[in-house]
Design a protein around this motif. Structure first.
Motif, mmCIF file in Angstrom:
data_model
loop_
_atom_site.group_PDB
_atom_site.id
_atom_site.type_symbol
_atom_site.label_atom_id
_atom_site.label_comp_id
_atom_site.label_asym_id
_atom_site.label_seq_id
_atom_site.Cartn_x
_atom_site.Cartn_y
_atom_site.Cartn_z
ATOM 1 N N ILE A 1 0.859 -1.181 0.000
ATOM 2 C CA ILE A 1 0.000 0.000 0.000
ATOM 3 C C ILE A 1 0.894 1.230 0.000
ATOM 4 N N GLU A 2 0.759 2.043 -1.032
ATOM 5 C CA GLU A 2 1.533 3.280 -1.162
ATOM 6 C C GLU A 2 0.598 4.467 -1.344
ATOM 7 N N SER A 3 -0.532 4.436 -0.656
ATOM 8 C CA SER A 3 -1.509 5.503 -0.737
ATOM 9 C C SER A 3 -2.293 5.552 0.564
ATOM 10 N N GLY A 4 -2.727 6.723 0.939
ATOM 11 C CA GLY A 4 -3.509 6.866 2.162
ATOM 12 C C GLY A 4 -4.981 6.611 1.968
ATOM 13 N N ALA A 5 -5.425 6.482 0.747
ATOM 14 C CA ALA A 5 -6.846 6.379 0.443
ATOM 15 C C ALA A 5 -7.305 4.928 0.349
ATOM 16 N N VAL A 6 -6.807 4.065 1.249
ATOM 17 C CA VAL A 6 -7.026 2.623 1.117
ATOM 18 C C VAL A 6 -7.556 2.043 2.428
ATOM 19 N N THR A 7 -8.515 1.127 2.290
ATOM 20 C CA THR A 7 -8.983 0.333 3.419
ATOM 21 C C THR A 7 -8.755 -1.132 3.081
ATOM 22 N N VAL A 8 -8.099 -1.857 3.970
ATOM 23 C CA VAL A 8 -7.871 -3.294 3.822
ATOM 24 C C VAL A 8 -8.675 -3.980 4.915
ATOM 25 N N GLU A 9 -9.532 -4.942 4.518
ATOM 26 C CA GLU A 9 -10.363 -5.673 5.474
ATOM 27 C C GLU A 9 -10.310 -7.170 5.174
ATOM 28 N N ASP A 10 -10.146 -7.966 6.198
ATOM 29 C CA ASP A 10 -10.211 -9.418 6.069
ATOM 30 C C ASP A 10 -9.268 -9.948 4.999
ATOM 31 N N ALA A 11 -7.979 -9.751 5.240
ATOM 32 C CA ALA A 11 -6.949 -10.210 4.299
ATOM 33 C C ALA A 11 -6.074 -11.262 4.967
ATOM 34 N N THR A 12 -5.701 -12.273 4.196
ATOM 35 C CA THR A 12 -4.761 -13.295 4.643
ATOM 36 C C THR A 12 -3.536 -13.210 3.754
ATOM 37 N N ALA A 13 -2.370 -13.059 4.381
ATOM 38 C CA ALA A 13 -1.106 -12.945 3.646
ATOM 39 C C ALA A 13 -0.090 -13.886 4.281
ATOM 40 N N ARG A 14 0.354 -14.889 3.513
ATOM 41 C CA ARG A 14 1.302 -15.869 4.044
ATOM 42 C C ARG A 14 2.295 -16.285 2.971
ATOM 43 N N GLY A 15 3.527 -16.561 3.404
ATOM 44 C CA GLY A 15 4.540 -17.124 2.530
ATOM 45 C C GLY A 15 5.076 -16.158 1.483
ATOM 46 N N ASN A 16 4.799 -14.875 1.646
ATOM 47 C CA ASN A 16 5.301 -13.860 0.727
ATOM 48 C C ASN A 16 6.660 -13.382 1.223
ATOM 49 N N ASN A 17 7.425 -12.707 0.377
ATOM 50 C CA ASN A 17 8.677 -12.139 0.847
ATOM 51 C C ASN A 17 8.401 -11.160 1.990
ATOM 52 N N TRP A 18 7.387 -10.318 1.842
ATOM 53 C CA TRP A 18 6.829 -9.498 2.915
ATOM 54 C C TRP A 18 5.332 -9.685 2.848
ATOM 55 N N SER A 19 4.694 -9.835 3.979
ATOM 56 C CA SER A 19 3.239 -10.019 3.948
ATOM 57 C C SER A 19 2.512 -8.707 3.683
ATOM 58 N N PHE A 20 2.947 -7.644 4.375
ATOM 59 C CA PHE A 20 2.250 -6.366 4.251
ATOM 60 C C PHE A 20 3.280 -5.247 4.284
ATOM 61 N N VAL A 21 3.268 -4.393 3.276
ATOM 62 C CA VAL A 21 4.188 -3.253 3.219
ATOM 63 C C VAL A 21 3.362 -1.992 3.020
ATOM 64 N N MET A 22 3.603 -1.023 3.887
ATOM 65 C CA MET A 22 2.994 0.288 3.725
ATOM 66 C C MET A 22 4.146 1.279 3.696
ATOM 67 N N GLU A 23 4.341 1.946 2.553
ATOM 68 C CA GLU A 23 5.454 2.875 2.431
ATOM 69 C C GLU A 23 5.104 3.985 1.452
ATOM 70 N N ASN A 24 5.845 5.065 1.542
ATOM 71 C CA ASN A 24 5.655 6.194 0.643
ATOM 72 C C ASN A 24 4.186 6.571 0.545
ATOM 73 N N VAL A 25 3.505 6.581 1.682
ATOM 74 C CA VAL A 25 2.064 6.809 1.676
ATOM 75 C C VAL A 25 1.765 8.246 1.269
ATOM 76 N N TRP A 26 1.032 8.360 0.207
ATOM 77 C CA TRP A 26 0.560 9.640 -0.305
ATOM 78 C C TRP A 26 -0.845 9.811 0.213
ATOM 79 N N GLU A 27 -1.027 10.718 1.162
ATOM 80 C CA GLU A 27 -2.298 10.823 1.861
ATOM 81 C C GLU A 27 -3.289 11.687 1.109
ATOM 82 N N ALA A 28 -4.215 11.061 0.443
ATOM 83 C CA ALA A 28 -5.261 11.774 -0.265
ATOM 84 C C ALA A 28 -6.452 12.025 0.663
#
Length: 178
Positions: free
Chosen positions: A141-168
Motif C-alpha cells: 500500500i503506497e496511498s492513504g486512500a485505502v482500506t484493507v479488510e479481512d486479508a490473509t497474507a502468508r509465505g510472501n517475501n513481505w506479507s504487508f508493506v505500507m510505504e511512501n504513503v501519499w495521503e489523499a
C-alpha cells in the motif's frame, strides 16, 4: 463475457479497455500475455470471475480508472518475465475501486500480489483477499486512500508493506489482517 485470451506476449494485453464508460468483463481467462487484463481511463466498471495466469507482466490492472469493482479474481504466476509487476494493481489516479474476493499466488520476479500505489485519489477498498507465496509483498500500500479488510497474507517475501504513503483522504485503514 466468456472469453479466453492467450499468447499476446511482448507488449500485448490479453484484454484492454481504454476510455470506456460502464464496462463489464466477466468470465475471462487471460494467460501468456504481456499483461492479462487492463482497465485504463475507464469510468464505471465491473471485472468479475477472472483468472489471470502466466502473464509476463501483471495479471490485472486498474490504471486511472474509477467507480469500479474487481471481484472473484484468481491471479497465479504473473510477472514471469518482467521485474516488479503485480498480480493485481490499482494505480495512477484511480478512485472508488473495490477489490473483493481475490486470490493472488506466486507472483514472480519481485512482484507484489496486490499493489495500490501513489496518486490513488480516493476510496480503494481491498476486502476478503488471500495472497500466498509471492516474491514481493502480499499487499503493498503506497496511498492513504485505502482500506484493507479481512486479508490473509502468508509465505510472501513481505506479507504487508505500507510505504511512501501519499495521503489523499487520510491514512490507510487496516482491519483483520492475518
Amino acid at each position: 463475457t466468456d472469453v479466453t485470451v492467450n499468447g499476446w506476449d511482448d507488449v500485448g494485453h490479453g484484454l484492454r479497455s481504454d476510455g470506456v464508460m460502464d464496462l463489464s468483463v466477466r468470465n475471462v481467462t487471460a494467460s501468456n500475455n504481456s499483461l492479462g487484463v487492463s482497465v485504463l481511463r475507464t469510468d464505471g466498471f465491473v471485472v468479475e470471475n477472472v483468472r489471470t495466469q502466466d502473464n509476463y507482466r501483471g495479471g490485472l490492472q486498474a490504471y486511472n480508472a474509477s467507480m469500479g469493482i474487481i471481484r472473484d479474481v484468481v491471479a497465479t504466476n504473473n510477472s514471469r518475465k518482467v521485474d516488479d509487476w503485480s498480480g493485481i494493481r490499482v494505480v495512477e489516479a484511480s478512485s472508488d475501486v473495490l477489490v473483493e474476493n481475490a486470490t493472488v499466488t506466486e507472483t514472480r520476479n519481485g512482484g507484489d500480489a496486490i499493489l495500490v500505489n501513489y496518486q490513488v485519489l480516493s476510496n480503494v477498498t481491498i476486502r476478503d483477499v488471500t495472497v500466498l507465496n509471492n516474491d514481493g509483498a502480499g499487499l503493498r500500500i503506497e496511498s492513504g486512500a485505502v482500506t484493507v479488510e479481512d486479508a490473509t497474507a502468508r509465505g510472501n517475501n513481505w506479507s504487508f508493506v505500507m510505504e511512501n504513503v501519499w495521503e489523499a483522504d487520510g491514512p490507510p485503514q487496516v482491519k483483520r489482517l492475518d
